[in-house]
Scaffold this motif. Structure first.
Motif, PDB file in Angstrom:
ATOM      1  N   MET A   1       0.837  -1.192   0.000  1.00  0.00           N
ATOM      2  CA  MET A   1       0.000   0.000   0.000  1.00  0.00           C
ATOM      3  C   MET A   1       0.875   1.246   0.000  1.00  0.00           C
ATOM      4  O   MET A   1       1.870   1.314   0.717  1.00  0.00           O
ATOM      5  CB  MET A   1      -0.902   0.017   1.237  1.00  0.00           C
ATOM      6  CG  MET A   1      -1.851   1.200   1.260  1.00  0.00           C
ATOM      7  SD  MET A   1      -2.860   1.279   2.763  1.00  0.00           S
ATOM      8  CE  MET A   1      -1.631   1.886   3.921  1.00  0.00           C
ATOM      9  N   ARG A   2       0.495   2.224  -0.809  1.00  0.00           N
ATOM     10  CA  ARG A   2       1.248   3.466  -0.867  1.00  0.00           C
ATOM     11  C   ARG A   2       0.309   4.648  -0.686  1.00  0.00           C
ATOM     12  O   ARG A   2      -0.852   4.609  -1.105  1.00  0.00           O
ATOM     13  CB  ARG A   2       1.984   3.591  -2.210  1.00  0.00           C
ATOM     14  CG  ARG A   2       3.019   2.495  -2.437  1.00  0.00           C
ATOM     15  CD  ARG A   2       3.721   2.671  -3.760  1.00  0.00           C
ATOM     16  NE  ARG A   2       4.459   3.927  -3.822  1.00  0.00           N
ATOM     17  CZ  ARG A   2       5.157   4.329  -4.882  1.00  0.00           C
ATOM     18  NH1 ARG A   2       5.167   3.581  -5.982  1.00  0.00           N
ATOM     19  NH2 ARG A   2       5.813   5.462  -4.874  1.00  0.00           N
ATOM     20  N   GLU A   3       0.803   5.708  -0.077  1.00  0.00           N
ATOM     21  CA  GLU A   3      -0.021   6.904   0.109  1.00  0.00           C
ATOM     22  C   GLU A   3       0.078   7.790  -1.125  1.00  0.00           C
ATOM     23  O   GLU A   3       1.144   7.945  -1.721  1.00  0.00           O
ATOM     24  CB  GLU A   3       0.409   7.673   1.359  1.00  0.00           C
ATOM     25  CG  GLU A   3      -0.524   8.821   1.679  1.00  0.00           C
ATOM     26  CD  GLU A   3      -0.489   9.241   3.139  1.00  0.00           C
ATOM     27  OE1 GLU A   3      -1.263  10.135   3.503  1.00  0.00           O
ATOM     28  OE2 GLU A   3       0.295   8.658   3.901  1.00  0.00           O
ATOM     29  N   VAL A   4      -1.054   8.367  -1.500  1.00  0.00           N
ATOM     30  CA  VAL A   4      -1.136   9.288  -2.630  1.00  0.00           C
ATOM     31  C   VAL A   4      -1.023  10.708  -2.084  1.00  0.00           C
ATOM     32  O   VAL A   4      -1.638  11.041  -1.068  1.00  0.00           O
ATOM     33  CB  VAL A   4      -2.481   9.123  -3.372  1.00  0.00           C
ATOM     34  CG1 VAL A   4      -2.554  10.060  -4.558  1.00  0.00           C
ATOM     35  CG2 VAL A   4      -2.663   7.681  -3.823  1.00  0.00           C
ATOM     36  N   LEU A   5      -0.250  11.552  -2.775  1.00  0.00           N
ATOM     37  CA  LEU A   5       0.033  12.866  -2.226  1.00  0.00           C
ATOM     38  C   LEU A   5      -0.458  14.029  -3.078  1.00  0.00           C
ATOM     39  O   LEU A   5      -0.520  15.154  -2.595  1.00  0.00           O
ATOM     40  CB  LEU A   5       1.549  13.018  -1.998  1.00  0.00           C
ATOM     41  CG  LEU A   5       2.168  11.991  -1.037  1.00  0.00           C
ATOM     42  CD1 LEU A   5       3.675  12.174  -0.992  1.00  0.00           C
ATOM     43  CD2 LEU A   5       1.572  12.118   0.350  1.00  0.00           C
ATOM     44  N   ALA A  13      -3.876   6.805 -10.100  1.00  0.00           N
ATOM     45  CA  ALA A  13      -4.169   5.615  -9.301  1.00  0.00           C
ATOM     46  C   ALA A  13      -5.602   5.141  -9.493  1.00  0.00           C
ATOM     47  O   ALA A  13      -5.880   3.941  -9.416  1.00  0.00           O
ATOM     48  CB  ALA A  13      -3.912   5.908  -7.819  1.00  0.00           C
ATOM     49  N   SER A  14      -6.538   6.080  -9.752  1.00  0.00           N
ATOM     50  CA  SER A  14      -7.954   5.723  -9.873  1.00  0.00           C
ATOM     51  C   SER A  14      -8.421   5.634 -11.308  1.00  0.00           C
ATOM     52  O   SER A  14      -9.620   5.463 -11.557  1.00  0.00           O
ATOM     53  CB  SER A  14      -8.809   6.761  -9.152  1.00  0.00           C
ATOM     54  OG  SER A  14      -8.740   8.013  -9.815  1.00  0.00           O
ATOM     55  N   ALA A  15      -7.490   5.733 -12.269  1.00  0.00           N
ATOM     56  CA  ALA A  15      -7.835   5.752 -13.692  1.00  0.00           C
ATOM     57  C   ALA A  15      -8.828   6.877 -14.005  1.00  0.00           C
ATOM     58  O   ALA A  15      -9.688   6.750 -14.858  1.00  0.00           O
ATOM     59  CB  ALA A  15      -8.397   4.408 -14.136  1.00  0.00           C
ATOM     60  N   GLY A  16      -8.702   7.974 -13.284  1.00  0.00           N
ATOM     61  CA  GLY A  16      -9.536   9.137 -13.541  1.00  0.00           C
ATOM     62  C   GLY A  16     -10.964   9.026 -13.056  1.00  0.00           C
ATOM     63  O   GLY A  16     -11.819   9.808 -13.496  1.00  0.00           O
ATOM     64  N   GLY A  37      -2.322  -1.534  -5.763  1.00  0.00           N
ATOM     65  CA  GLY A  37      -2.644  -2.076  -7.076  1.00  0.00           C
ATOM     66  C   GLY A  37      -3.729  -1.250  -7.724  1.00  0.00           C
ATOM     67  O   GLY A  37      -3.592  -0.033  -7.900  1.00  0.00           O
ATOM     68  N   ALA A  38      -4.867  -1.886  -8.042  1.00  0.00           N
ATOM     69  CA  ALA A  38      -5.979  -1.180  -8.675  1.00  0.00           C
ATOM     70  C   ALA A  38      -6.978  -0.628  -7.666  1.00  0.00           C
ATOM     71  O   ALA A  38      -8.004  -0.056  -8.056  1.00  0.00           O
ATOM     72  CB  ALA A  38      -6.709  -2.113  -9.643  1.00  0.00           C
ATOM     73  N   VAL A  62      -9.527  -3.431  -1.545  1.00  0.00           N
ATOM     74  CA  VAL A  62     -10.204  -2.314  -0.901  1.00  0.00           C
ATOM     75  C   VAL A  62     -10.386  -2.587   0.592  1.00  0.00           C
ATOM     76  O   VAL A  62     -10.231  -1.687   1.420  1.00  0.00           O
ATOM     77  CB  VAL A  62     -11.560  -2.030  -1.576  1.00  0.00           C
ATOM     78  CG1 VAL A  62     -12.390  -1.054  -0.737  1.00  0.00           C
ATOM     79  CG2 VAL A  62     -11.345  -1.461  -2.969  1.00  0.00           C
ATOM     80  N   ALA A  63     -10.687  -3.839   0.950  1.00  0.00           N
ATOM     81  CA  ALA A  63     -10.851  -4.179   2.359  1.00  0.00           C
ATOM     82  C   ALA A  63      -9.564  -3.936   3.133  1.00  0.00           C
ATOM     83  O   ALA A  63      -9.588  -3.429   4.266  1.00  0.00           O
ATOM     84  CB  ALA A  63     -11.291  -5.637   2.490  1.00  0.00           C
TER      85      ALA A  63
END
Length: 238
Positions: A1-5, A13-16, A37-38, A62-63
């Motif tokens: 898991m990585r944090e989005v900044l 990351a969310s494909a828009g 991942g996705a 997601v969980a």
């Protein structure tokens, strides 16, 4: 898991996904986001009245993200996403309960219908109209994220129908607080006001969005005529 900044990283990351981008709120103070991942999760405090955890992606990933998010930002954040994902998530996360299904609608279309609606100079009269016509509205003057109000008015300048620009984000403007006085209904005023605000949001952000009760067929029909498309979403809570 990585944090989005950043918003750009969140878009990638969310494909828009416009719902996820909206939840990011341009990374105003208090907003945090992660991806695995996705899968993506965005924790946004005081977003459309709630502390929301917007999620998208495969339910198992997601969980994991949701569990990590709850550990870092608190369990008061309510998961929010596509309806089937939220139902599946409620089955997998201990203590998580399905809350409600509703609709997310968005558009990139610029409405061109004739209208006399305009932005108000302030919010005088808005609270009184909401109290009479839409007391359960999430958008009210003075609430965090509620920016400005538009209205269609009567011959003496009285407010008849209103809508707000509230919780808009870079790339996704948000329409909320839609209300029309009972005596003014059936005249197309709500469509005029919503069309005006939608056009303003699309011009500024490139996309307009809103949330609607799935049982409110009349409102959904108005929004569809303005170019919005419907997405089945839901929320859950711990």
């Amino acid at each position: 898991m990585r944090e989005v900044l950043t918003t750009a990283e969140l878009i990638d990351a969310s494909a828009g996904d416009p719902m996820i981008v909206w939840a990011g709120q341009g990374f105003r103070p208090g907003v945090r986001a992660w991806y695995d991942g996705a899968a993506v999760a965005v924790a946004a405090p005081e977003l459309s009245k709630r502390d929301r955890l917007a999620v998208a992606g495969p339910v198992d990933s997601v969980a994991r993200l949701a569990a990590q998010a709850f550990a870092e930002v608190g369990s008061e954040f309510r998961p929010f996403g596509d309806e089937q994902l939220i139902r599946d998530l409620a089955d997998r996360v201990p203590g998580l309960s399905f809350s409600a299904a509703f609709g997310w609608m968005d558009t990139t279309v610029l409405p061109t219908l004739p209208t006399t609606a305009a932005w108000l100079d302030g919010d005088t009269g808005v609270e009184a109209l909401l109290a009479e016509a839409a007391p359960s509205s999430y958008a009210w003057p003075g609430r965090p994220g509620v920016r400005r109000w538009a209205a269609a008015t009567g011959d003496e300048g009285e407010l008849l129908s209103i809508a707000a620009d509230a919780w808009s984000a870079p790339g996704v403007g948000f329409l909320a607080g839609v209300a029309t006085l009972p005596v003014a209904r059936g005249k197309g005023l709500s469509r005029q006001v919503c069309g005006f605000v939608t056009a303003e949001l699309v011009k500024q952000h490139g996309r307009a969005a809103l949330m609607v009760d799935h049982a409110n067929a009349a409102a959904i029909a108005v929004y569809r005529r303005l170019g919005y498309t419907y997405r089945h979403v839901a929320a859950a809570h711990l």
